[in-house]
Design an enzyme around this catalytic site. Structure first.
Site, mmCIF file in Angstrom:
data_model
loop_
_atom_site.group_PDB
_atom_site.id
_atom_site.type_symbol
_atom_site.label_atom_id
_atom_site.label_comp_id
_atom_site.label_asym_id
_atom_site.label_seq_id
_atom_site.Cartn_x
_atom_site.Cartn_y
_atom_site.Cartn_z
ATOM 1 N N GLU A 54 69.827 -24.229 -45.601
ATOM 2 C CA GLU A 54 69.764 -22.802 -46.199
ATOM 3 C C GLU A 54 70.788 -21.953 -45.663
ATOM 4 O O GLU A 54 71.317 -21.879 -44.664
ATOM 5 C CB GLU A 54 68.489 -22.133 -45.840
ATOM 6 C CG GLU A 54 68.282 -21.181 -46.443
ATOM 7 C CD GLU A 54 66.879 -20.340 -46.253
ATOM 8 O OE1 GLU A 54 66.323 -19.370 -46.678
ATOM 9 O OE2 GLU A 54 65.921 -20.885 -45.484
ATOM 10 N N LYS A 123 66.148 -19.027 -54.060
ATOM 11 C CA LYS A 123 64.739 -19.114 -53.391
ATOM 12 C C LYS A 123 63.754 -18.337 -54.213
ATOM 13 O O LYS A 123 63.747 -17.133 -54.316
ATOM 14 C CB LYS A 123 65.062 -18.800 -51.919
ATOM 15 C CG LYS A 123 63.849 -18.944 -51.165
ATOM 16 C CD LYS A 123 64.214 -18.382 -49.565
ATOM 17 C CE LYS A 123 63.139 -18.710 -48.573
ATOM 18 N NZ LYS A 123 63.662 -18.416 -47.244
ATOM 19 N N CYS A 179 63.020 -23.613 -48.221
ATOM 20 C CA CYS A 179 62.471 -23.224 -46.956
ATOM 21 C C CYS A 179 61.280 -22.791 -47.194
ATOM 22 O O CYS A 179 60.198 -23.685 -47.407
ATOM 23 C CB CYS A 179 63.181 -22.056 -46.008
ATOM 24 S SG CYS A 179 62.565 -22.042 -44.551
ATOM 25 N N ARG A 355 24.897 -55.702 -48.965
ATOM 26 C CA ARG A 355 24.563 -56.594 -49.677
ATOM 27 C C ARG A 355 23.017 -57.474 -49.177
ATOM 28 O O ARG A 355 22.208 -57.745 -49.942
ATOM 29 C CB ARG A 355 25.558 -57.524 -49.776
ATOM 30 C CG ARG A 355 24.949 -58.869 -50.581
ATOM 31 C CD ARG A 355 24.573 -58.555 -52.005
ATOM 32 N NE ARG A 355 25.658 -57.617 -52.716
ATOM 33 C CZ ARG A 355 26.196 -58.397 -53.531
ATOM 34 N NH1 ARG A 355 26.548 -59.400 -53.851
ATOM 35 N NH2 ARG A 355 27.234 -57.074 -54.271
#
EC number: 6.3.5.1
Length: 678
Positions: A54, A123, A179, A355
């Protein structure tokens, strides 16, 4: 001439790069040089996309300098230079920059490819808490759609509604969030993925505090898993201002919840993590998971703009930057292997206990050969008896020697039964088998050494027939021993044979995991000290059905008939779990098995069993797998008894995960494999 078969792009992969560079604050030209150097390196490495941090053109930690005209002019000049430089790069480049649009300042990701601006994504969500004051300078980009921004003389798509699709690489659709966008309750990447994005790039400038790296990993992993996408995360690091905060330059690549690569943190120099993501895997996962598309339809509302471009990826062999486990059913990490063994074992025991409780029987009956499968099934039966509060003598175990039973396996069977304290029996099936062979007029009964399939199946069938009648006699049920690998290959006798039981505890257990599970059980004190050496001997023995007497060629070896279990389990996993083409499975198997020194072997794997296979051998065994799996084994699976699913790699139960026609053919798969030129 390069063989295109060896190109990763031929098989639905794409190389991605997560990058971080040391910035100089408010110096776009210096930062441009750093970005160009690393982007050119990524392109030379064959990357399809390179994601930078960024605000990397200006630096993130510059506060109100973000609004200064001189800086913004410098950023624009750097962007135009970057566009020119990108003409020489085959990879899509994603860089962060502050840009003015309609008299407002936005924190943006600029996407370029081969001298062209593909788009600009602002952004969406701005952090304005603790150390962050983004709202002081920037305008949020959430909801901006259908707009354009002027970069130089170009009108470039601008908004949070952009997807970038490669027309010549199926499945390559790039979405961008920046971000903080990842940290909100409903990240933009969720909607991007539901709209078709398979790769999410995240240029980030996240500050570092104690424990925050783990939080980032958690978010990236979870989002890649939930959105069934690849997640390329690139954070700012060296050069950012440490006035009141610090930066660590974390970069990582995730794919559907799996970490493919990450760099060292706190770098002083530029760092890049290259990883080869599997676009086919993502497509297959989304195709199989109908709930993914149900959710997408429910949340449809945004009209997406799709920016299409030609990637023209390399068809050369550029290597493979992806770890391919040799044993996909067996974790390489020792701690994870311990966990998987515990869970698999506990699932088996609890399933059998359920079972037994509901069936109302008083005993279990099991045949014990001294081999891997019956050993694990007997261990499960013994532990289930413990949990039921039964004495172990209510487990009736029978070893049933036939015409080819060896002294070693017979001895191991008796040692195992004795160590477990079950009710042990030896029942010689040879007199009854000889009577049956004589009754049907088989040559062996007349003294001829005819060891055909009838000869073998008379023995296999009689063993199961005896077990069923013994179960009737003692009010018990027969515990099956056949495993997932054998079911896949049809390596079992149909009907009253080892294909049938009242309940098969091993039905979901691949052979390669059984070996590791038995080694794991050998170390567990709860089974008793006497059991460990017996289990070690069993797991080290040759795998053999012992149905044909040994001759000058030695004992009958299962893997000589149906292929090495490590290879066939590999083929099974990628066929069953992901539905890959044979050519892709072959490509992956070559990466995993052509060099025995490459990659990591699972924990506890014996050094003397570490082998390799050449490409021709791998293809031949894959061809046999295809013929057996798709061609003539399904009718056995269509009638298989109940048994628990154990692995996320899949199940072959016709009532559960795998439904296929008993009269299917392998033609399409064999034809696709036949087109491969090694």
């Amino acid at each position: 001439m390069t063989n295109p078969f060896r190109s990763l792009y031929r098989h639905g992969f794409a190389r991605v790069a997560a990058c971080t560079v040391p910035v100089r604050l408010a110096d776009p030209q210096h930062n441009l040089a750093q970005i160009c150097t690393l982007a050119a390196q990524c392109a030379a490495e064959g990357a399809a996309v390179a994601v930078f941090p960024e605000m990397c053109l200006s630096g993130y930690a510059i506060d109100d300098l973000r609004q200064q005209d001189a800086l913004l002019d410098g950023v624009m000049a750097a962007l135009l230079s970057l566009r020119e430089a990108s003409q020489a790069w085959g990879c899509v480049t994603v860089v962060g920059a502050p840009l003015v649009h309609r008299a407002r300042l936005f924190n943006c990701a600029v996407i370029l490819h081969r001298g062209k601006f593909l788009g600009v994504v602002p952004k969406s969500y701005l952090p304005n808490y603790r150390e962050f004051y983004d709202s002081r300078q920037f305008t949020p980009g959430a909801g901006i759609a259908g707009e354009t921004i002027r970069l130089g003389t170009d009108e470039v798509p601008f908004g949070s509604d952009l997807l970038f699709e490669a027309s010549d690489l199926p499945g390559f659709t790039l979405g961008i969030e920046i971000c903080e966008d990842l940290w909100v309750p409903s990240p933009p990447s969720t909607a991007l993925a539901m709209a078709g994005a398979t790769i999410i790039g995240n240029p980030s400038a996240s500050t570092i505090t104690i424990g925050k790296s783990e939080d980032r990993h958690l978010l990236c992993r979870a989002q890649s898993q939930r959105a069934l996408c690849a997640y390329v995360y690139a954070a700012a690091g060296a050069g950012e201002s440490t006035t009141d905060v610090a930066w660590d330059g974390q970069v990582s690549v995730y794919e559907a919840g799996r970490l493919l690569g990450e760099s060292t943190r706190f770098p002083k120099t530029a760092q890049v993590t290259l990883a080869d993501i599997d676009l086919d895997l993502l497509r297959q996962e989304r195709m199989r998971m109908g709930s993914f598309h149900d959710c997408a339809r429910q949340n449809a509302g945004t009209t997406w703009r799709r920016v299409t471009f030609s990637l023209a990826p390399s068809l050369d062999d550029i290597g493979f930057r992806r770890a391919v486990p040799r044993f996909p059913f067996v974790p390489e990490d020792p701690a994870r292997l311990d966990q998987d063994c515990y869970e698999a074992w506990t699932i088996q025991v609890r399933a059998l206990t359920q079972r037994l409780e509901t069936s109302g029987v008083e005993r279990v009956v099991i045949g014990v050969s001294g081999g891997l499968d019956s050993t694990l099934a007997l261990l499960v039966a013994a532990r289930a008896a413990d949990e039921m509060g039964w004495q172990r003598d209510r487990v009736h175990a029978y070893t049933m020697p036939g015409f080819a039973t060896g002294e070693t396996s017979l001895g191991l069977a008796h040692a195992l039964m004795s160590a477990l304290g079950v009710c042990a029996h030896e029942l010689d099936i040879r007199p009854t088998a000889m009577q049956m062979l004589d009754t049907i007029g088989h040559p062996f009964a007349s003294g001829e050494a005819t060891h055909d399939v009838t000869f073998e199946n008379v023995q296999a069938g009689l063993r199961t027939d005896f077990l069923f009648r013994l179960a009737n006699q003692c009010n018990g049920i027969v515990i099956g021993t056949g495993d997932l690998s054998e079911l896949a290959l049809g390596w079992c006798t149909y009907g009253v044979g080892d294909q049938m039981s009242h309940y098969n505890v091993n039905a979901g257990m691949p052979k390669t995991l059984i070996q590791h599970l038995i080694r794991w059980l050998a170390r567990q004190e709860s089974l008793g000290e006497a059991i460990s050496p017996v289990l070690d001997s069993i797991v080290s023995a040759e795998i053999t059905p012992e149905l044909v007497p040994a001759d000058t060629q030695g004992v009958q070896k299962t893997e000589e008939k149906i292929g090495p279990y490590p290879l066939q389990d590999f083929n099974l996993y990628y066929t069953l779990r992901h539905g890959f083409r044979p050519s892709k499975i072959l490509f992956l198997a070559i990466q995993a098995w052509e060099d025995k020194n490459r990659g990591i072997w699972p924990a506890h794997y014996p050094d003397d069993r570490r082998i390799s296979y050449n490409a021709t051998e791998i293809r031949d065994w894959l061809s046999l797998f295809i013929r057996r799996f798709f061609g003539f084994s399904q009718f056995k699976r269509s009638a298989m008894p109940n048994g628990p699913k154990l692995s996320s790699g899949g199940s072959l139960s016709p009532r559960g995960e795998w439904r296929a026609p008993s009269d299917g053919t392998a033609a399409a798969w064999l034809e696709e494999l036949a087109r491969v030129i090694l």
